[in-house]
Design a protein around this motif. Structure first.
Motif, PDB file in Angstrom:
ATOM      1  N   SER A   1     -42.627 -78.084  69.112  1.00  0.00           N
ATOM      2  CA  SER A   1     -41.747 -78.572  70.169  1.00  0.00           C
ATOM      3  C   SER A   1     -40.824 -77.438  70.610  1.00  0.00           C
ATOM      4  O   SER A   1     -39.621 -77.452  70.367  1.00  0.00           O
ATOM      5  N   ALA A   2     -41.415 -76.437  71.247  1.00  0.00           N
ATOM      6  CA  ALA A   2     -40.670 -75.241  71.660  1.00  0.00           C
ATOM      7  C   ALA A   2     -41.555 -74.412  72.576  1.00  0.00           C
ATOM      8  O   ALA A   2     -42.769 -74.559  72.576  1.00  0.00           O
ATOM      9  N   HIS A   3     -40.933 -73.545  73.345  1.00  0.00           N
ATOM     10  CA  HIS A   3     -41.656 -72.634  74.221  1.00  0.00           C
ATOM     11  C   HIS A   3     -41.662 -71.268  73.547  1.00  0.00           C
ATOM     12  O   HIS A   3     -40.647 -70.873  72.989  1.00  0.00           O
ATOM     13  N   PRO A   4     -42.791 -70.529  73.590  1.00  0.00           N
ATOM     14  CA  PRO A   4     -42.763 -69.200  72.964  1.00  0.00           C
ATOM     15  C   PRO A   4     -41.765 -68.295  73.678  1.00  0.00           C
ATOM     16  O   PRO A   4     -41.808 -68.171  74.902  1.00  0.00           O
ATOM     17  N   ILE A   5     -40.865 -67.685  72.943  1.00  0.00           N
ATOM     18  CA  ILE A   5     -39.991 -66.661  73.507  1.00  0.00           C
ATOM     19  C   ILE A   5     -40.869 -65.439  73.761  1.00  0.00           C
ATOM     20  O   ILE A   5     -41.688 -65.082  72.905  1.00  0.00           O
ATOM     21  N   PRO A   6     -40.760 -64.813  74.960  1.00  0.00           N
ATOM     22  CA  PRO A   6     -41.670 -63.695  75.263  1.00  0.00           C
ATOM     23  C   PRO A   6     -41.708 -62.672  74.128  1.00  0.00           C
ATOM     24  O   PRO A   6     -40.676 -62.268  73.612  1.00  0.00           O
ATOM     25  N   GLY A   7     -42.900 -62.283  73.760  1.00  0.00           N
ATOM     26  CA  GLY A   7     -43.090 -61.367  72.649  1.00  0.00           C
ATOM     27  C   GLY A   7     -43.571 -62.083  71.395  1.00  0.00           C
ATOM     28  O   GLY A   7     -44.162 -61.476  70.521  1.00  0.00           O
ATOM     29  N   ASN A   8     -43.345 -63.405  71.333  1.00  0.00           N
ATOM     30  CA  ASN A   8     -43.756 -64.162  70.150  1.00  0.00           C
ATOM     31  C   ASN A   8     -45.107 -64.838  70.312  1.00  0.00           C
ATOM     32  O   ASN A   8     -45.565 -65.521  69.398  1.00  0.00           O
ATOM     33  N   GLU A   9     -45.759 -64.667  71.474  1.00  0.00           N
ATOM     34  CA  GLU A   9     -46.996 -65.402  71.734  1.00  0.00           C
ATOM     35  C   GLU A   9     -48.051 -65.151  70.656  1.00  0.00           C
ATOM     36  O   GLU A   9     -48.680 -66.086  70.159  1.00  0.00           O
ATOM     37  N   LYS A  10     -48.260 -63.888  70.322  1.00  0.00           N
ATOM     38  CA  LYS A  10     -49.343 -63.584  69.377  1.00  0.00           C
ATOM     39  C   LYS A  10     -49.100 -64.171  67.996  1.00  0.00           C
ATOM     40  O   LYS A  10     -49.988 -64.828  67.451  1.00  0.00           O
ATOM     41  N   PRO A  11     -47.915 -63.948  67.404  1.00  0.00           N
ATOM     42  CA  PRO A  11     -47.666 -64.585  66.103  1.00  0.00           C
ATOM     43  C   PRO A  11     -47.776 -66.103  66.163  1.00  0.00           C
ATOM     44  O   PRO A  11     -48.311 -66.727  65.235  1.00  0.00           O
ATOM     45  N   ILE A  12     -47.317 -66.715  67.247  1.00  0.00           N
ATOM     46  CA  ILE A  12     -47.390 -68.176  67.338  1.00  0.00           C
ATOM     47  C   ILE A  12     -48.847 -68.632  67.344  1.00  0.00           C
ATOM     48  O   ILE A  12     -49.227 -69.557  66.633  1.00  0.00           O
ATOM     49  N   TYR A  13     -49.684 -67.937  68.131  1.00  0.00           N
ATOM     50  CA  TYR A  13     -51.090 -68.341  68.166  1.00  0.00           C
ATOM     51  C   TYR A  13     -51.766 -68.090  66.817  1.00  0.00           C
ATOM     52  O   TYR A  13     -52.665 -68.827  66.423  1.00  0.00           O
ATOM     53  N   ARG A  14     -51.294 -67.073  66.091  1.00  0.00           N
ATOM     54  CA  ARG A  14     -51.858 -66.824  64.763  1.00  0.00           C
ATOM     55  C   ARG A  14     -51.565 -68.019  63.846  1.00  0.00           C
ATOM     56  O   ARG A  14     -52.445 -68.476  63.121  1.00  0.00           O
ATOM     57  N   VAL A  15     -50.348 -68.529  63.923  1.00  0.00           N
ATOM     58  CA  VAL A  15     -49.994 -69.697  63.115  1.00  0.00           C
ATOM     59  C   VAL A  15     -50.804 -70.915  63.561  1.00  0.00           C
ATOM     60  O   VAL A  15     -51.345 -71.654  62.737  1.00  0.00           O
ATOM     61  N   ILE A  16     -50.934 -71.112  64.865  1.00  0.00           N
ATOM     62  CA  ILE A  16     -51.701 -72.259  65.371  1.00  0.00           C
ATOM     63  C   ILE A  16     -53.148 -72.191  64.888  1.00  0.00           C
ATOM     64  O   ILE A  16     -53.730 -73.190  64.441  1.00  0.00           O
ATOM     65  N   ASN A  17     -53.751 -70.996  64.956  1.00  0.00           N
ATOM     66  CA  ASN A  17     -55.127 -70.845  64.471  1.00  0.00           C
ATOM     67  C   ASN A  17     -55.247 -71.249  63.002  1.00  0.00           C
ATOM     68  O   ASN A  17     -56.188 -71.937  62.608  1.00  0.00           O
ATOM     69  N   GLU A  18     -54.279 -70.816  62.188  1.00  0.00           N
ATOM     70  CA  GLU A  18     -54.315 -71.153  60.758  1.00  0.00           C
ATOM     71  C   GLU A  18     -54.181 -72.649  60.542  1.00  0.00           C
ATOM     72  O   GLU A  18     -54.836 -73.229  59.671  1.00  0.00           O
ATOM     73  N   LEU A  19     -53.313 -73.279  61.325  1.00  0.00           N
ATOM     74  CA  LEU A  19     -53.109 -74.725  61.174  1.00  0.00           C
ATOM     75  C   LEU A  19     -54.410 -75.468  61.496  1.00  0.00           C
ATOM     76  O   LEU A  19     -54.827 -76.374  60.769  1.00  0.00           O
ATOM     77  N   PHE A  20     -55.071 -75.068  62.584  1.00  0.00           N
ATOM     78  CA  PHE A  20     -56.365 -75.673  62.938  1.00  0.00           C
ATOM     79  C   PHE A  20     -57.365 -75.473  61.798  1.00  0.00           C
ATOM     80  O   PHE A  20     -58.105 -76.373  61.423  1.00  0.00           O
ATOM     81  N   ARG A  21     -57.386 -74.256  61.275  1.00  0.00           N
ATOM     82  CA  ARG A  21     -58.336 -73.911  60.233  1.00  0.00           C
ATOM     83  C   ARG A  21     -58.162 -74.796  59.000  1.00  0.00           C
ATOM     84  O   ARG A  21     -59.115 -75.072  58.285  1.00  0.00           O
ATOM     85  N   ARG A  22     -56.907 -75.219  58.741  1.00  0.00           N
ATOM     86  CA  ARG A  22     -56.648 -76.068  57.580  1.00  0.00           C
ATOM     87  C   ARG A  22     -56.842 -77.547  57.910  1.00  0.00           C
ATOM     88  O   ARG A  22     -56.480 -78.419  57.118  1.00  0.00           O
ATOM     89  N   GLY A  23     -57.366 -77.818  59.105  1.00  0.00           N
ATOM     90  CA  GLY A  23     -57.709 -79.202  59.427  1.00  0.00           C
ATOM     91  C   GLY A  23     -56.610 -79.984  60.118  1.00  0.00           C
ATOM     92  O   GLY A  23     -56.730 -81.190  60.307  1.00  0.00           O
ATOM     93  N   ALA A  24     -55.516 -79.309  60.489  1.00  0.00           N
ATOM     94  CA  ALA A  24     -54.452 -80.017  61.198  1.00  0.00           C
ATOM     95  C   ALA A  24     -54.806 -80.135  62.671  1.00  0.00           C
ATOM     96  O   ALA A  24     -55.537 -79.315  63.219  1.00  0.00           O
ATOM     97  N   LYS A  25     -54.268 -81.190  63.284  1.00  0.00           N
ATOM     98  CA  LYS A  25     -54.313 -81.296  64.738  1.00  0.00           C
ATOM     99  C   LYS A  25     -53.006 -80.664  65.228  1.00  0.00           C
ATOM    100  O   LYS A  25     -51.932 -80.997  64.706  1.00  0.00           O
ATOM    101  N   VAL A  26     -53.081 -79.742  66.175  1.00  0.00           N
ATOM    102  CA  VAL A  26     -51.869 -79.067  66.614  1.00  0.00           C
ATOM    103  C   VAL A  26     -51.597 -79.411  68.068  1.00  0.00           C
ATOM    104  O   VAL A  26     -52.481 -79.295  68.918  1.00  0.00           O
ATOM    105  N   ILE A  27     -50.381 -79.872  68.332  1.00  0.00           N
ATOM    106  CA  ILE A  27     -49.998 -80.218  69.697  1.00  0.00           C
ATOM    107  C   ILE A  27     -48.938 -79.224  70.126  1.00  0.00           C
ATOM    108  O   ILE A  27     -47.903 -79.091  69.484  1.00  0.00           O
TER     109      ILE A  27
END
Lengths: 572, 572
Positions: free
Chosen positions: A346-372
């Motif tokens: 529930s937040a907007h990526p602050i410019p510059g944080n896009e890549k780390p945020i997507y890295r976390v999202i990828n990991e969450l998906f990989r562990r079977g979570a649904k990510v919104i």
């Protein structure tokens, strides 16, 4: 309460009118995002609006925070009558612990901001001794010195108790918007007090300082209420655990999560130090409504079934040490992501944080979570006004002069353009840099000089003890590593007493490194011998940089890399 | 042309049917963006689809490029029948110079891709000797070995001559989409050959490998034509110079700029090495339509008035050395940004590049340019299909098995979900990692093992000679710098013959550094003396790491920093 007068909206009295010019000096927040701080000076009085920090840029390795150069403030500290805080975000209060080490003066702000500042000053060691912390309510007017009276105007923003400031000065009223949005259906109390802006506008406003964060987005920002509706939809349709990551300071967002949780019979557990801190502060002020048994301890989550749980966490920007990042990479000591979890960012990526945020999202998906996340659902709205809202404020306030603040250059430029499109003359609009001294009377304004406002970098215990050279060295060290050479020579410096010792780090793969280092050592021995034959002393070839250049080209030839080189000579 | 057969669309002949399983091994492009490469194996035959590079991540300081681990390919190089290139982008051809040092086999691709590969191999030193470069046309079918026939299906993408591949194998047809979009009004020739996809679908497709870049964006991607219309609007309403930055490989975009320039009587000058390279390649193939006098040399721009000029440049991603970045920061040797210039950024920021791009935009504004970028106008459309287009391809192809490719994990997952939503069974959908061996017959499929596919980092002259330790050291060096200590002791190692020499870099501000270093040297002398009293030899306290730990805590106590420490001992 000394220097502290509550009064209703009043027109200035004649005796308050004085000769002289008002000076406005931004020390941070111009041509950049963060470390917002503005000085207002008239006669012998100075007041400060906000004192925030900025996060380091990616080309500042090892830096923890960036703050303002306080030298002008400290040179004039006897004249500082007070610090006025628009709201309690880090980019508005984060540098206070550094400033208050050397400055004792009252700090005025909303109740939540003051509570957060109290905790911050206590935590960071400077303490609150000698510092008067004064919590104000919307509509309070604080008079300080003989030149300033500050009216706190209630606005909406992504934290409770946010204010614009109407600062009455001998030459006219200055409005500093702070950070704001216009929300007709906010979660925490009242919509922004637009009437107050209009009243000042009707009376006549000398200068508007307007924030520019979302100036590039057309239209009007959606209401915080929309996020609550999204939460309720998601909660209604979710079976497993719900994990929500958001900005820890966003009390309204927190409230909406509690509300949705209670509606769908879930308990809420909090994770993350800053989340707990803000929750504590807000809750101690009675800002959160919930049933007494809704909040549970994070250590007790195993006592509940997944569908009974909401975990509210920090880490929406994928900060490396934050709770969500640890959960994603299985290094959080209590919460592990499991199949069936739903994670809401529930937040907007602050410019510059896009890549780390997507890295976390990828990991969450990989562990079977649904990510919104925001791309896919209305789980976040901005706390900053869009263009349409800025237009409205300009129309209500109708200032004589305008300075866009809080933004990178292009945003300031576009905010200036917006003011011009609404009918202001370019001559009355000023795009400033940090440190510029803006001076104005009732009739005219100009930039009359500047004070030091270069960014100050904080690393470890030191404040401002890093210069560009240290940073440049760090970047170079990161690029190709370092090679350190130790030479031991006789007293005259003409003969080596032992083979050169060569060590490398961050340079080459270990197996390859040994060979290159051996060769270096041999070549250096030969090089010294040759120099000695032509009567050049060791110290002279080291000090002149000749040996470093020789080694540099040798290494580049072998490896196409340019490590940093350190050479030490010991003469016996 | 050996191994090279043109034929029309044919059904497989019976004699081509063989026993055995097809193996598909992605070596790159899965769970990541970039370095796309896939192997197909049947019996004694291997073919390779694409061989691209990836850009280094921000936690890989000093790294120039990232490529695949080629060891499996090189162990089996006698079985490799050919490399099939879908199109000429770096993430599909950029690793070829590294692979072709050790592998000689034919490379098949569209005319532009082959021309770019020829230049690349020649430039990068591996040369084209022994490598057969074969340019194909849409619809060409290339038979190699006894197992594979590859049909090049024309698709739309952000570079000319882009193809999906329909690969006929003994167990069925495999379709590899490459990168594609569906553009009904493309600039360069024909829309995507949807009929061909449908024909294969009707015949029966065993396996679809589908790119996933824009799988998160709903709907259908707009046509490239839309950008041309925007250009024409902007050109019509602009007085001064126009500077357009775009991807150098985007020949259609280039064409649209030439077209708009001619329509509004402007000349076009090109800047940037890669822009000139692709222009040359495309122009030599007759892919660009323009009047002979439209193109002018960048050195001649002063002969024209601002309203007669378009400058087409690289740097749309704010690459530090690119022409646009240099122009913005006044370090380009020919073009300086001037008041009245209009700069168009005709590109989307690649994630991670947002901050540098905004830094360039701010500088351009500061120099008085008007900057038009994607947020504000339709000056870019993506070359990758959106969800709606992917749905169409899945419906046309109706594969038995599906592997989403080209994307980070969340994209692969969402592409898998899309296939499932369209009716496929989860059992027939495979989300792979790089290196997984996917094995399938006509009836069934499974992951049967894996090959090495860890990323290989390229820095300077070396290939793959960097390990995680070197990178970790570089990151630590960047954080707090380095301190190097040289000790000279007697033969027994019990007594120092000179005070320790201590040097630091990237650690402290110089003035402060001297004091800390002096103190270190003194404390180390005392430490060695104390150790010597308790009969510990110098070499033992250095080798055991005790001295490093001592120095570490000493420095942390003084400075709250943790520099890397190098200690050398010379015994005489």
């Amino acid at each position: 309460m000394p220097n502290f007068v509550l009064q209703s909206f009043v027109k200035p009295k004649n005796k308050e009118k004085k000769k002289g010019a008002l000076r406005v000096i931004p020390l941070g927040g111009l041509c950049e995002i963060g470390k917002n701080m503005t000085l207002l000076e008239f006669g012998n009085d100075i007041i400060i609006v906000d004192c925030g920090m900025a996060f380091p840029e990616e080309d500042m390795p090892g830096i923890d925070a960036v703050i303002q150069d306080f030298s002008y403030v400290l040179q004039n500290k006897d004249r500082v009558r007070g610090i006025f805080i628009t709201h309690g975000h880090e980019d508005h209060i984060g540098a206070l612990p550094y400033l208050m080490r050397d400055l004792k003066c009252p700090i005025y702000g909303g109740r939540l901001a003051i509570e957060l500042i109290r905790r911050k000053l206590t935590d960071k060691g400077s303490g609150t001794r000698g510092i008067q912390l004064e919590a104000v309510l919307p509509g309070d007017i604080v008079k300080v010195g003989t030149s300033f009276a500050v009216d706190f105007i209630h606005v909406n923003h992504s934290i409770a108790d946010a204010f614009s400031l109407a600062i009455r000065t001998p030459v006219g009223v200055v409005i500093h918007t702070g950070d704001f949005k216009i929300d007709f259906t906010p979660i925490d109390g009242e919509p922004i007090n637009l009437q107050r802006f209009a009243q000042y506008g009707h009376e006549g406003v000398l200068l508007l300082l307007g924030e520019s964060t979302n100036i590039e987005i057309p239209g009007n920002s959606p209401s915080e209420k929309k996020v609550g509706e999204s939460f309720q939809n998601i909660f209604q349709n979710t079976q497993g655990r719900i994990i929500v990551a958001t900005f820890s300071s966003h009390v309204s967002r927190m409230q909406q999560i509690f509300t949705a949780a209670e509606k769908f019979n879930r308990k809420v557990a909090l994770v993350g130090r800053s989340m707990l801190n803000v929750f504590d502060a807000a809750n101690s002020l009675g800002y959160l409504e919930m049933r007494p048994d809704t909040l549970i301890d994070i250590n007790d989550i195993d006592r509940y079934r997944p569908e009974q749980l909401v975990i509210l966490t920090t880490g929406s920007q994928a900060e490396p040490m934050s709770a969500l990042t640890r959960m994603a990479f299985s290094s959080h000591k209590i919460v592990e992501i499991q199949q069936g979890d739903t994670v809401i960012l529930s937040a907007h990526p602050i410019p510059g944080n896009e890549k780390p945020i997507y890295r976390v999202i990828n990991e969450l998906f990989r562990r079977g979570a649904k990510v919104i996340y925001e791309d896919l659902a209305d789980v976040h709205v901005s706390g900053h006004a869009f263009r349409g809202e800025h237009q409205l404020i300009h129309q209500l306030v109708k200032p004589k002069f305008f300075i866009p603040i809080h933004g990178e250059y292009r945003m300031l430029f576009k905010h200036a353009q917006l003011a011009k499109d609404l009918g202001m003359s370019w001559n009355n609009i000023f795009i400033l840099n940090n440190g510029d001294i803006f001076e104005c009377s009732k009739e005219q304004a100009r930039i009359s000089g500047y004070v030091n406002a270069a960014p100050v970098l904080i690393d470890g215990s030191g404040v401002g003890d890093l210069d560009n050279r240290v940073l440049r060295d760090r970047r170079l060290l990161a690029d190709d590593g370092v090679v350190a050479v130790s030479l031991v020579a006789d007293k005259k410096g003409s003969r080596l007493l032992a083979p050169p010792s060569v060590q490398a780090m961050g340079f080459l793969y270990e197996s390859e490194s040994a060979q290159v280092i051996k060769e270096c050592s041999e070549k250096l021995t030969a090089y010294v011998a040759k120099c000695s034959q032509s009567n050049k002393s060791l110290s002279s070839i080291v000090e002149s940089g000749q040996m470093r250049d020789y080694l540099k080209s040798l290494l580049f030839e072998k490896t196409k890399r340019r490590p940093m080189i350190l050479i030490s000579v010991t003469q016996l």
